[in-house]
Design a protein around this motif. Sequence first.
Motif, short mmCIF file in Angstrom:
data_model
loop_
_atom_site.label_atom_id
_atom_site.label_comp_id
_atom_site.label_asym_id
_atom_site.label_seq_id
_atom_site.Cartn_x
_atom_site.Cartn_y
_atom_site.Cartn_z
N THR A 123 73.24 31.45 36.01
CA THR A 123 73.00 30.60 34.90
C THR A 123 74.72 30.63 34.30
O THR A 123 75.61 31.68 34.04
CB THR A 123 72.47 31.15 32.95
OG1 THR A 123 70.73 31.41 34.29
CG2 THR A 123 72.42 29.79 32.42
N ALA A 124 74.77 28.80 34.83
CA ALA A 124 76.34 28.77 34.64
C ALA A 124 76.45 28.21 33.06
O ALA A 124 75.91 27.54 32.91
CB ALA A 124 76.70 27.80 35.54
N VAL A 125 77.10 28.63 31.96
CA VAL A 125 77.17 28.39 30.14
C VAL A 125 78.36 28.16 29.97
O VAL A 125 79.26 28.29 30.41
CB VAL A 125 76.52 29.57 29.10
CG1 VAL A 125 77.00 29.13 27.93
CG2 VAL A 125 75.17 30.02 29.85
N GLN A 126 78.97 27.00 29.47
CA GLN A 126 80.11 25.85 29.28
C GLN A 126 79.37 25.72 27.77
O GLN A 126 78.88 25.35 27.32
CB GLN A 126 80.20 24.97 30.02
CG GLN A 126 81.61 24.92 30.11
CD GLN A 126 82.59 23.69 30.78
OE1 GLN A 126 81.60 22.15 30.60
NE2 GLN A 126 83.48 23.69 31.67
N GLN A 127 80.62 25.98 26.79
CA GLN A 127 80.36 25.79 25.39
C GLN A 127 79.06 25.34 24.27
O GLN A 127 78.41 25.35 24.28
CB GLN A 127 80.95 24.18 25.47
CG GLN A 127 82.45 24.00 25.55
CD GLN A 127 83.02 22.51 24.68
OE1 GLN A 127 82.55 22.30 26.10
NE2 GLN A 127 84.50 22.66 24.91
N GLY A 128 78.32 27.06 25.25
CA GLY A 128 77.11 27.36 24.93
C GLY A 128 76.02 26.69 25.51
O GLY A 128 74.73 26.63 24.96
N ARG A 129 76.11 25.59 26.10
CA ARG A 129 75.45 25.37 27.16
C ARG A 129 74.51 25.56 28.22
O ARG A 129 76.32 24.98 29.03
CB ARG A 129 75.47 23.44 26.97
CG ARG A 129 75.26 23.18 25.29
CD ARG A 129 75.06 21.63 25.17
NE ARG A 129 75.64 20.87 26.22
CZ ARG A 129 74.85 19.37 25.70
NH1 ARG A 129 74.18 19.05 25.03
NH2 ARG A 129 76.17 18.66 26.56
N THR A 130 73.68 25.82 28.82
CA THR A 130 74.02 25.46 30.22
C THR A 130 73.84 24.61 31.60
O THR A 130 72.98 23.52 30.96
CB THR A 130 72.40 26.56 30.88
OG1 THR A 130 71.78 27.71 29.84
CG2 THR A 130 71.97 26.23 32.37
N ILE A 131 74.85 24.22 31.95
CA ILE A 131 74.87 23.43 32.99
C ILE A 131 74.68 23.71 34.39
O ILE A 131 74.91 22.31 34.98
CB ILE A 131 76.96 23.05 33.19
CG1 ILE A 131 77.25 24.28 33.46
CG2 ILE A 131 76.89 22.91 31.45
CD1 ILE A 131 78.73 23.82 34.01
N PHE A 132 73.78 24.69 34.82
CA PHE A 132 73.81 24.70 36.35
C PHE A 132 73.13 26.04 36.37
O PHE A 132 73.33 27.41 36.02
CB PHE A 132 75.03 24.57 37.14
CG PHE A 132 74.69 25.43 38.65
CD1 PHE A 132 75.03 24.11 39.61
CD2 PHE A 132 74.90 26.74 38.71
CE1 PHE A 132 74.89 24.85 40.38
CE2 PHE A 132 75.40 26.69 40.06
CZ PHE A 132 74.79 25.71 41.24
N ASN A 133 72.31 26.45 37.42
CA ASN A 133 71.44 27.98 37.81
C ASN A 133 71.17 27.25 39.01
O ASN A 133 71.17 26.69 39.65
CB ASN A 133 70.28 28.05 37.25
CG ASN A 133 69.20 27.12 36.55
OD1 ASN A 133 69.13 26.37 37.83
ND2 ASN A 133 68.35 26.85 35.79
#
Length: 288
Positions: A93-103
């Motif tokens: 799971t890719a997270v940026q600024q607390g939000r999932t952007i990609f898995n």
Amino acid sequence: MTNPAERLVDLLDLEQIEVNIFRGRSPQESLQRVFGGQVAGQALVAAGRTTDGDRPVHSLHAYFLRPGRPGVPIVYQVERVRDGRSFTTRRVTAVQQGRTIFNLTASFHQPEEGPFEHQLPPAREVPDPEALPTVTEEIRKHLGALPERLERMARRQPFDIRYADRLRWNAEEIEGADPRSAVWMRAVGPLGDDPLVHTCALTYASDMTLLDAVRIPVEPLWGPRNFDMASLDHAMWFHRPFRADEWFLYDQESPIATGGRGLARGRIYDLQGRLLVSVVQEGLFRAL
């Protein structure tokens, strides 16, 4: 570092901040969103770093959920789903600024001998890559000089890209064109000898031109854009070992575009015509 290939290797070298947690850089670019191939490549690095290294990845399936922001680090959280006798499975799971952007889900397979082998040959013959101009040379020949934005991108481009078919520049040239595109690619410099780096570098490259096939019948590839587009999902199957710093042919086609979405399929071959990788991606297209 001035060599774009070295910068790519550095971009894929994630920082481990916990047992199953990694952090990747996201360069500050003049783009609306982080390049999807970068996120996919970094996620695959994170997955591979949690395996014992003797099982190469044989497939990945991924979804682009939100656009990433350039310049903001991305955290990759790895779930060790399975460690079997022959297969290893990881979910990232890719997270940026607390939000999932990609898995991404990746499967790794212990190499073994199969009872048989076959493959379809390349669908058509294309010119040798060394006989073709680079895409930058083609654009310069047509425009005289690259716009400043494209000049900066060309200097940072980690892959040498050469279109096997001529580029089309206006509506008259695209009329009746088949939704197909073939490009030769290779990294612009050596990538070292780590097989995972080559796999992740090719994953990066696989998102660069695949949706071209969807666009070819409706707009020139290099010119004013009529559509905004974004990758929705991405799947790859790795069939044979390869080096991403050696020439590979990316043969791409789009069987359908409807409902604002276009499907593209790609087959990646080496110079000897051996099928290395199969790719499928769906993209979202909206009129500007």
